[in-house]
Enzyme design. Structure first.
Site, short mmCIF file in Angstrom:
data_model
loop_
_atom_site.label_atom_id
_atom_site.label_comp_id
_atom_site.label_asym_id
_atom_site.label_seq_id
_atom_site.Cartn_x
_atom_site.Cartn_y
_atom_site.Cartn_z
N GLY A 202 6.55 -2.93 -12.72
CA GLY A 202 6.57 -2.84 -11.25
C GLY A 202 7.29 -4.01 -10.63
N GLY B 19 8.06 -4.56 -7.29
CA GLY B 19 7.95 -4.45 -5.83
C GLY B 19 7.85 -5.82 -5.20
N HIS B 20 7.11 -5.90 -4.10
CA HIS B 20 6.99 -7.15 -3.34
C HIS B 20 6.52 -8.31 -4.21
CE1 HIS B 20 6.76 -4.24 0.05
NE2 HIS B 20 7.58 -5.13 0.55
N VAL B 21 5.55 -8.05 -5.07
CA VAL B 21 5.00 -9.13 -5.89
C VAL B 21 5.73 -9.24 -7.23
CG1 VAL B 21 2.92 -10.04 -6.98
CG2 VAL B 21 2.73 -8.83 -4.80
N LYS C 240 -13.87 -3.82 3.90
CA LYS C 240 -12.66 -3.01 3.80
C LYS C 240 -12.81 -1.85 4.76
CE LYS C 240 -8.94 -2.80 1.05
NZ LYS C 240 -8.11 -3.85 0.51
P1 NAD Z 1 4.79 -2.59 -4.10
O1 NAD Z 1 4.47 -1.21 -3.69
O2 NAD Z 1 5.75 -3.40 -3.30
O3 NAD Z 1 5.31 -2.62 -5.62
C1 NAD Z 1 4.80 -1.81 -6.63
C2 NAD Z 1 5.99 -1.41 -7.50
O4 NAD Z 1 5.49 -0.72 -8.65
C3 NAD Z 1 6.97 -0.47 -6.80
O5 NAD Z 1 8.29 -0.98 -6.94
C4 NAD Z 1 6.77 0.86 -7.53
O6 NAD Z 1 7.95 1.62 -7.58
C5 NAD Z 1 6.34 0.38 -8.90
N1 NAD Z 1 5.61 1.36 -9.69
C6 NAD Z 1 4.69 2.28 -9.29
N2 NAD Z 1 4.23 2.98 -10.33
C7 NAD Z 1 4.87 2.51 -11.42
C8 NAD Z 1 4.83 2.85 -12.80
N3 NAD Z 1 4.03 3.80 -13.28
N4 NAD Z 1 5.63 2.15 -13.65
C9 NAD Z 1 6.44 1.19 -13.20
N5 NAD Z 1 6.53 0.83 -11.90
C10 NAD Z 1 5.75 1.49 -11.02
O7 NAD Z 1 3.38 -3.34 -4.19
P2 NAD Z 1 3.11 -4.90 -4.25
O8 NAD Z 1 2.78 -5.40 -2.89
O9 NAD Z 1 4.18 -5.57 -5.07
O10 NAD Z 1 1.75 -4.92 -5.09
C11 NAD Z 1 1.75 -4.65 -6.48
C12 NAD Z 1 0.31 -4.60 -6.98
O11 NAD Z 1 -0.34 -5.84 -6.68
C13 NAD Z 1 -0.54 -3.52 -6.32
O12 NAD Z 1 -1.47 -3.04 -7.26
C14 NAD Z 1 -1.28 -4.27 -5.21
O13 NAD Z 1 -2.51 -3.64 -4.90
C15 NAD Z 1 -1.50 -5.61 -5.89
N6 NAD Z 1 -1.65 -6.72 -4.93
C16 NAD Z 1 -0.67 -6.99 -4.04
C17 NAD Z 1 -0.84 -8.06 -3.15
C18 NAD Z 1 0.23 -8.40 -2.14
O14 NAD Z 1 0.16 -9.50 -1.55
N7 NAD Z 1 1.23 -7.57 -1.92
C19 NAD Z 1 -2.02 -8.83 -3.20
C20 NAD Z 1 -2.99 -8.53 -4.15
C21 NAD Z 1 -2.80 -7.47 -5.03
#
Ligand code: NAD
Length: 349
Positions: A184, A186-188, A80
């Site tokens: 949450g 977001g993307h996932v 990392k």
């Molecule tokens: P993202 O930033 O697109 O989505 C996160 C969402 O959570 C956002 O919409 C944000 O507003 C919301 N959020 C933040 N704090 C919150 C709270 N207290 N209560 C409710 N909602 C809240 O991120 P992502 O890419 O969707 O990733 C989500 C999680 O998965 C992260 O922890 C990331 O590290 C993990 N992850 C993501 C990937 C990937 O491919 N994107 C891969 C492995 C792990």
């Protein structure tokens, strides 16, 4: 600042500090273990309070990548990098180019990618000075859809198959009518909610921003709740897809779900909470096992494999979880501990 005696050091193979006066770059690359292949892990840019905090973060994250890659049976190790600074205030193209030179100096033992604060365009700038990058081009998607380089669809699909396997294991049912609380969108999280809706699950959702929530209510008939209410619900599954440490000393008493399965990294505020969950009869899907779809995607893009091979590999997340659950119940150990042991069997020589 001590490195070898650091509590998170854990026999890292290499920890390199880099500074570039002209661009202001200050960065650390940590290579935890390369027994299975070159280390891969994102580059995070964050306004760390000091270099001690940055070192702590990079050591913890790179170690996590070794376990994630080994568990997903990738020929990759764990590494990392972190850049000290606020991405909105301090990031410049020159700094990203300097980071590329830094990555190049590590000689291919570390391959970088996106993480918090670092976008595809930043990796493209790094790529001007190093070939050891990933996540800037994708040839295909696991479902045959058009690829845009974003690993989130693969992560969401992996979390979906893992969540379904966890429900089958704990509740002996498919997803029809199963109540899932998604934290949450977001993307996932949003994509996970879509898969769950398509398989008949009932959704209760929350986010700190309204856009994703409104869309999920409209498109999936989800019920919206306030962010703090998500822990108190009478649901079958809690799916943390926001930030880490959402299972902590406070929330663990409130969570009524029988399964915890979501995308977030570092879901347990402390490793010892895995045992508390086991004693409560809550099945916990270890985070780095269930959220490995994204790194599996990046790996397949690198080895120029096929969409079908990538999809089968992601679906293997369900088998990994089932193996962990079986061993956990046979050995009376929490799933996070069993998972670490299996990963170590795979990467330790
Ligand atoms: P993202 O930033 O697109 O989505 C996160 C969402 O959570 C956002 O919409 C944000 O507003 C919301 N959020 C933040 N704090 C919150 C709270 N207290 N209560 C409710 N909602 C809240 O991120 P992502 O890419 O969707 O990733 C989500 C999680 O998965 C992260 O922890 C990331 O590290 C993990 N992850 C993501 C990937 C990937 O491919 N994107 C891969 C492995 C792990």
């Amino acid at each position: 600042m001590s490195v070898f005696d650091h509590k998170e050091f854990d026999n890292h193979e290499q920890v390199a500090f880099f500074s570039d006066k002209a661009s202001g770059l200050k960065a650390i690359i940590a290579v935890h273990n390369t027994n299975l292949g070159p280390s891969l892990g994102g580059c995070r840019m964050w306004p760390y309070a000091n270099s001690e905090e940055a070192l702590n973060d990079v050591l913890r994250l790179s170690r996590g990548m070794t376990y994630k890659a080994a568990m997903a049976e990738l020929k990759l190790g764990g590494g990392k990098s972190v850049i000290l600074g606020d991405p909105r205030l301090h990031k410049t193209p020159e700094m990203m180019q300097a980071m590329g030179r830094f990555v190049e100096q590590v000689g291919g033992r570390y391959i970088t990618a996106e993480d918090s604060g670092i976008a595809v365009s930043d990796i493209q700038l790094m790529a001007q000075n190093t070939q050891h990058v990933s996540g800037i081009s994708a040839k295909y998607r696991y479902d045959g859809g058009e690829a845009d380089g974003n690993p989130a669809p693969s992560t969401a699909y992996g979390v979906f198959v893992g969540l379904r396997a966890s429900v089958e294991y704990a509740l002996k049912t498919d997803l029809k009518g199963v109540r899932v609380a998604v934290q949450g969108l977001g993307h996932v999280g949003f994509r996970l909610a879509k898969h769950l809706h398509e398989h008949g699950a009932e959704l209760i959702v929350t986010d700190i921003y309204p856009q994703g929530v409104e869309k999920a209510v409209e498109e999936f008939g989800a019920t919206a709740v306030h962010p703090d209410e998500i822990f108190d619900l009478d649901v079958d599954v809690y799916a943390p897809c926001a930030m880490g440490a959402s299972v902590n000393q406070d929330t663990i008493r409130r969570i009524k779900a029988k399964v915890i399965a979501g995308a977030a990294n570092n879901q347990l505020a402390e490793e010892s909470l895995g045992e508390v969950l086991r004693q409560k009869g809550v099945l916990y899907a270890p985070d780095y096992v269930i959220n490995a779809g994204g790194v599996i995607d990046i790996y397949h893009q690198r080895i120029l494999s096929t969409a079908q091979a990538m999809r089968s590999h992601i679906e293997g997340i369900a088998d990994n979880l089932t193996e962990i659950y079986n061993r956990s119940s046979q050995q009376g150990l929490p799933t996070n501990v069993v998972s670490n042991k299996i990963a170590e069997e795979r990467f330790k020589k």
